[in-house]
Design a protein around this motif. Structure first.
Motif, mmCIF file in Angstrom:
data_model
loop_
_atom_site.group_PDB
_atom_site.id
_atom_site.type_symbol
_atom_site.label_atom_id
_atom_site.label_comp_id
_atom_site.label_asym_id
_atom_site.label_seq_id
_atom_site.Cartn_x
_atom_site.Cartn_y
_atom_site.Cartn_z
ATOM 1 N N THR A 161 0.838 -1.190 0.000
ATOM 2 C CA THR A 161 0.000 0.000 0.000
ATOM 3 C C THR A 161 0.877 1.245 0.000
ATOM 4 O O THR A 161 1.851 1.323 0.767
ATOM 5 N N ASN A 162 0.544 2.199 -0.862
ATOM 6 C CA ASN A 162 1.304 3.438 -0.954
ATOM 7 C C ASN A 162 0.867 4.370 0.173
ATOM 8 O O ASN A 162 -0.253 4.869 0.185
ATOM 9 N N ASP A 163 1.765 4.605 1.106
ATOM 10 C CA ASP A 163 1.492 5.485 2.244
ATOM 11 C C ASP A 163 2.389 6.716 2.144
ATOM 12 O O ASP A 163 3.536 6.702 2.580
ATOM 13 N N ASN A 164 1.865 7.780 1.487
ATOM 14 C CA ASN A 164 2.630 9.020 1.298
ATOM 15 C C ASN A 164 3.963 8.778 0.607
ATOM 16 O O ASN A 164 5.001 9.326 0.977
ATOM 17 N N GLY A 165 3.918 7.918 -0.421
ATOM 18 C CA GLY A 165 5.133 7.671 -1.193
ATOM 19 C C GLY A 165 5.905 6.452 -0.748
ATOM 20 O O GLY A 165 6.758 5.950 -1.481
#
Length: 205
Positions: free
Chosen positions: A44-48
């Motif tokens: 999952t992409n979490d702020n990059g």
């Protein structure tokens, strides 16, 4: 003046699109892999930052049961034996009636539906005549509860739907004579000992 406002709005739209494009084109930061990191997982992409994760199966934690006396433990062991004795019959009834409902759903011909119901009834009756008739009264009572648990309907309702109200009434009279009740229902709260045995039985793993 109006032209200048439209021009400024146009510039803002272009600038926001470029900014969004720059943000989307930035490379995501993945964690550094070790030599043993060979299993593919979801991320999952979490702020990059790409955060790897994978789903876990539900874990049911049950405490070790203690009994007040040896008699209580013996009673629980007898209940466990009886539940495990009749559980396969309840599961068979569930599968068979689910199959009957699927078969009835694909035909509107009354003659065919009657034949399907009779075929199901004959199979259940054969099982009763060969194995279930040897059950004790207690095991029979547990079985009616488990059928309600698995099928979602009482044994009385099943007979009524497939054979009619008179047959259900007749079967209920016979059952009551030998200590059974086809209208028995199951409650995971009231029958918590049975529920505990079923959960720990391995049938649903």
């Amino acid at each position: 003046m109006k032209f200048s406002k439209l021009f400024i709005l146009f510039i803002v739209i272009i600038a926001s699109n470029k900014l969004g494009a720059q943000e989307n084109s930035s490379k995501a930061i993945y964690p550094v892999l070790g030599k043993n990191d060979t299993i593919r997982v979801t991320a999952t992409n979490d702020n990059g930052y790409m955060i790897p994760w994978f789903p876990l199966k539900e874990v049911v934690i049950i405490g070790v049961r203690t009994f007040k006396s040896a008699a209580d433990q013996a009673a629980f062991n007898r209940l466990r034996y009886n539940v495990l004795k009749v559980m396969p019959y309840a599961l068979y009834a569930k599968r068979r009636y689910e199959q009957l409902e699927r078969d009835l759903a694909v035909t509107t011909d009354k003659k065919t539906q009657k034949r399907l119901v009779k075929q199901c009834d004959d199979e259940i009756k054969k099982m009763f005549n060969t194995e279930i008739k040897e059950l004790t009264i207690t095991q029979g009572q547990i079985l009616t509860k488990l059928i309600n648990r698995e099928v979602g309907r009482t044994t009385y309702d099943i007979v009524k739907e497939t054979k009619g109200g008179f047959a259900a009434f007749s079967y209920q009279l016979i059952a009551r004579v030998v200590g059974h009740n086809l209208k028995s229902t199951y409650s995971a709260t009231e029958d918590r000992d049975i529920e505990t045995i079923i959960v720990n039985s391995g049938y649903y793993q």
